[in-house]
Design a protein around this motif. Structure first.
Motif, short mmCIF file in Angstrom:
data_model
loop_
_atom_site.label_atom_id
_atom_site.label_comp_id
_atom_site.label_asym_id
_atom_site.label_seq_id
_atom_site.Cartn_x
_atom_site.Cartn_y
_atom_site.Cartn_z
N GLY A 234 0.82 -1.21 0.00
CA GLY A 234 0.00 0.00 0.00
C GLY A 234 0.85 1.26 0.00
O GLY A 234 0.54 2.23 -0.72
N ALA A 235 1.92 1.28 0.78
CA ALA A 235 2.81 2.44 0.83
C ALA A 235 3.53 2.64 -0.50
O ALA A 235 3.71 3.77 -0.97
CB ALA A 235 3.81 2.30 1.97
N LEU A 236 3.95 1.53 -1.13
CA LEU A 236 4.60 1.62 -2.44
C LEU A 236 3.62 2.12 -3.51
O LEU A 236 3.99 2.88 -4.41
CB LEU A 236 5.17 0.27 -2.83
CG LEU A 236 6.40 -0.19 -2.05
CD1 LEU A 236 6.72 -1.65 -2.35
CD2 LEU A 236 7.61 0.69 -2.38
N LEU A 237 2.39 1.69 -3.41
CA LEU A 237 1.36 2.14 -4.35
C LEU A 237 1.09 3.63 -4.18
O LEU A 237 1.06 4.39 -5.16
CB LEU A 237 0.08 1.34 -4.12
CG LEU A 237 -1.09 1.57 -5.08
CD1 LEU A 237 -0.72 1.14 -6.50
CD2 LEU A 237 -2.33 0.81 -4.61
N LEU A 238 0.93 4.05 -2.92
CA LEU A 238 0.68 5.47 -2.64
C LEU A 238 1.86 6.32 -3.09
O LEU A 238 1.68 7.40 -3.67
CB LEU A 238 0.43 5.65 -1.14
CG LEU A 238 0.21 7.09 -0.66
CD1 LEU A 238 -1.03 7.69 -1.33
CD2 LEU A 238 0.07 7.13 0.85
N GLY A 239 3.08 5.83 -2.82
CA GLY A 239 4.26 6.58 -3.22
C GLY A 239 4.33 6.78 -4.72
O GLY A 239 4.73 7.85 -5.20
N GLY A 240 3.95 5.75 -5.47
CA GLY A 240 3.93 5.87 -6.93
C GLY A 240 2.96 6.93 -7.40
O GLY A 240 3.27 7.72 -8.32
N PHE A 241 1.77 6.98 -6.77
CA PHE A 241 0.79 7.99 -7.14
C PHE A 241 1.28 9.40 -6.82
O PHE A 241 1.10 10.34 -7.60
CB PHE A 241 -0.54 7.75 -6.39
CG PHE A 241 -1.30 6.55 -6.89
CD1 PHE A 241 -1.28 6.20 -8.24
CD2 PHE A 241 -2.05 5.77 -6.02
CE1 PHE A 241 -2.00 5.09 -8.71
CE2 PHE A 241 -2.76 4.67 -6.47
CZ PHE A 241 -2.73 4.34 -7.81
N ILE A 242 1.95 9.55 -5.67
CA ILE A 242 2.40 10.88 -5.24
C ILE A 242 3.42 11.46 -6.21
O ILE A 242 3.37 12.64 -6.56
CB ILE A 242 2.98 10.80 -3.81
CG1 ILE A 242 1.87 10.52 -2.80
CG2 ILE A 242 3.71 12.11 -3.45
CD1 ILE A 242 2.38 10.27 -1.39
N VAL A 243 4.36 10.63 -6.66
CA VAL A 243 5.41 11.13 -7.56
C VAL A 243 5.02 11.00 -9.03
O VAL A 243 5.79 11.36 -9.92
CB VAL A 243 6.76 10.40 -7.31
CG1 VAL A 243 7.22 10.62 -5.88
CG2 VAL A 243 6.67 8.91 -7.63
N ASN A 244 3.84 10.47 -9.27
CA ASN A 244 3.31 10.36 -10.64
C ASN A 244 4.25 9.56 -11.55
O ASN A 244 4.59 9.97 -12.65
CB ASN A 244 3.06 11.75 -11.23
CG ASN A 244 2.19 11.71 -12.47
OD1 ASN A 244 1.31 10.85 -12.60
ND2 ASN A 244 2.42 12.65 -13.39
N ILE A 245 4.65 8.41 -11.09
CA ILE A 245 5.57 7.56 -11.85
C ILE A 245 4.81 6.83 -12.96
O ILE A 245 3.57 6.69 -12.91
CB ILE A 245 6.26 6.56 -10.90
CG1 ILE A 245 7.55 6.01 -11.53
CG2 ILE A 245 5.31 5.44 -10.48
CD1 ILE A 245 8.43 5.26 -10.55
N GLY A 246 5.53 6.35 -13.96
CA GLY A 246 4.92 5.73 -15.12
C GLY A 246 4.26 4.39 -14.85
O GLY A 246 4.56 3.71 -13.85
N LEU A 247 3.38 3.99 -15.76
CA LEU A 247 2.61 2.75 -15.63
C LEU A 247 3.47 1.50 -15.42
O LEU A 247 3.08 0.61 -14.66
CB LEU A 247 1.72 2.57 -16.87
CG LEU A 247 0.85 1.31 -16.90
CD1 LEU A 247 -0.13 1.30 -15.72
CD2 LEU A 247 0.11 1.21 -18.23
N PRO A 248 4.64 1.37 -16.08
CA PRO A 248 5.44 0.15 -15.87
C PRO A 248 5.78 -0.12 -14.40
O PRO A 248 5.94 -1.29 -14.02
CB PRO A 248 6.71 0.43 -16.68
CG PRO A 248 6.26 1.35 -17.77
CD PRO A 248 5.24 2.23 -17.12
#
Length: 300
Positions: A234-248
Motif C-alpha cells: 500500500g505504501a509503495l502504491l501510494l508513493g507511486g501515485f504521489i510522484v506520478n511515476i509511469g505505468l510500468p
C-alpha cells in the motif's frame, strides 16, 4: 579441509566470500543482509538520480550498506555471544565459538564504521548527520530482543534508514513525498521477512529467553504478516501515485506483490530451512521494486 575444497567436493562453486576473505570475517560478509539494508536507499536514489549519476550513487550506498550491515552483525554477535552459544544455528559464530576475542570484535567494529561512514563525507552535512544518528539504532537493535517481543519493528526502523539518506544526499533534504512512502513500505516489509526469519530459531529463542514476533504471533503469524505485506504494498502504491511515476512501475509492483504473497502463503514456519529460503528470497523483492522504479521513470 578448506572451505573452498569442501565446496568443490560437494560440486558447488565457492563464493568470493570463501575464496578471498579471512575465516574470521566471513560471517559478516553474507550478502543478503547488505541487500536488505541497501534496497531502501537504492529505491530512493532510483527515484531521484539522473541516469548519468545513478551508477556512482548505487556504488556509494552499496558500499555503505555492506560495511554498516557488517557493523550491525558484529555488535549483534558481541552482545549475543552468550546467547548464541545456546542456539544451534549461531553457536559457531566467531565470538560465540571463541574463534575471535571480544576485544578483536570491537576493533573490527570500529574499522567497519570508519569505512562505512567515510564514503558519505562527500555528501552534504545533513546526510552525514543522518548516517551518524543511524549508528545508535544499529547498536541498540540487538538489545531489543531482551526487552520486547517486537524487535523486528525496531529493525524496521533501523534497516529502512537508506530511504532517508538517498533523498538527503541528492536533494539536500529529506523529501517527504519520496522518503516517507519508501520508509514506511520498507518498515512493513521488514516485519514480514524478519518474522519469517525469526521462526528459524523460535524453539532455541524460547529456551534462551530471547523475544521475537515469531514467538509473539505463534500460530497467527501468517495473519499478521499478511497485514504487514498489505502495508508494504500500500505504501509503495501510494508513493507511486504521489510522484506520478509511469505505468510500468505498477506492473513491477504487481509482480513484487505476487512474490510477497508466495512467501507468506507457502512458507513452512515449522521448517527452519524453508524459513531461511523465503527470507533470502527478499533480495529479489527489493530488486523487482528497484527495476520498476527505473522503468517507470524511463517510460512515464
Amino acid at each position: 579441509m578448506s572451505s573452498k575444497q569442501t565446496q568443490l567436493k560437494k560440486g558447488k562453486q565457492p563464493s568470493w566470500i570463501e575464496i578471498y576473505l579471512p575465516k574470521e570475517v566471513r560471517p559478516y560478509a553474507k550478502p543478503i543482509g547488505s541487500w536488505l539494508l541497501a534496497w531502501p536507499a537504492f529505491w530512493s536514489v532510483a527515484l531521484i538520480a539522473d541516469l548519468g549519476s545513478l551508477p556512482k550513487m548505487l556504488a556509494i550506498f552499496g558500499w555503505w550498506a555492506v560495511w554498516i550491515r557488517g557493523a550491525g552483525c558484529t555488535i549483534n554477535d558481541y552482545f549475543d555471544r552468550d546467547f548464541d552459544k545456546k542456539v544451534e544455528r549461531t553457536k559457531s559464530r566467531p565470538l560465540a565459538s571463541g574463534a575471535v576475542s571480544p576485544a578483536k570484535g570491537l576493533w573490527w567494529l570500529a574499522f567497519q564504521l570508519f569505512i562505512g561512514l567515510g564514503v558519505l563525507y562527500q555528501f552534504n552535512i545533513l546526510t552525514l548527520a543522518l548516517a551518524i544518528v543511524h549508528v545508535p539504532f544499529v547498536f541498540a537493535y540487538p538489545l531489543m530482543k531482551r526487552i520486547t517481543y517486537w524487535p523486528q519493528a525496531f529493525l524496521g526502523v533501523m534497516i529502512s534508514w537508506g530511504a532517508l539518506l538517498g533523498s538527503s544526499a541528492l536533494k539536500g533534504s529529506v523529501v517527504p513525498s519520496i522518503a516517507y512512502p519508501l520508509y514506511i513500505s520498507s518498515f512493513f516489509w521488514t516485519l514480514v521477512y524478519d518474522t519469517i526469519y525469526a521462526h528459524q530459531d523460535k524453539v532455541d529463542d524460547a529456551k534462551a529467553g530471547i523475544k521475537s514476533t515469531a514467538l509473539r504471533f505463534g500460530d497467527a503469524t501468517k495473519i499478521w504478516i499478511t497485514w504487514f505485506g498489505i502495508g508494504c504494498i500500500g505504501a509503495l502504491l501510494l508513493g507511486g501515485f504521489i510522484v506520478n511515476i509511469g505505468l510500468p512501475y505498477y506492473v513491477f509492483l504487481a509482480i513484487a506483490t505476487g512474490q510477497l504473497i508466495w512467501q507468506i502463503f507457502t512458507v513452512d514456519l515449522s521448517s527452519p530451512m524453508d524459513c531461511g529460503k523465503k527470507f533470502v528470497s527478499n533480495q529479489w523483492f527489493g530488486a523487482i521494486i528497484f527495476t520498476g522504479i527505473l522503468v517507470g521513470r524511463l517510460f512515464p
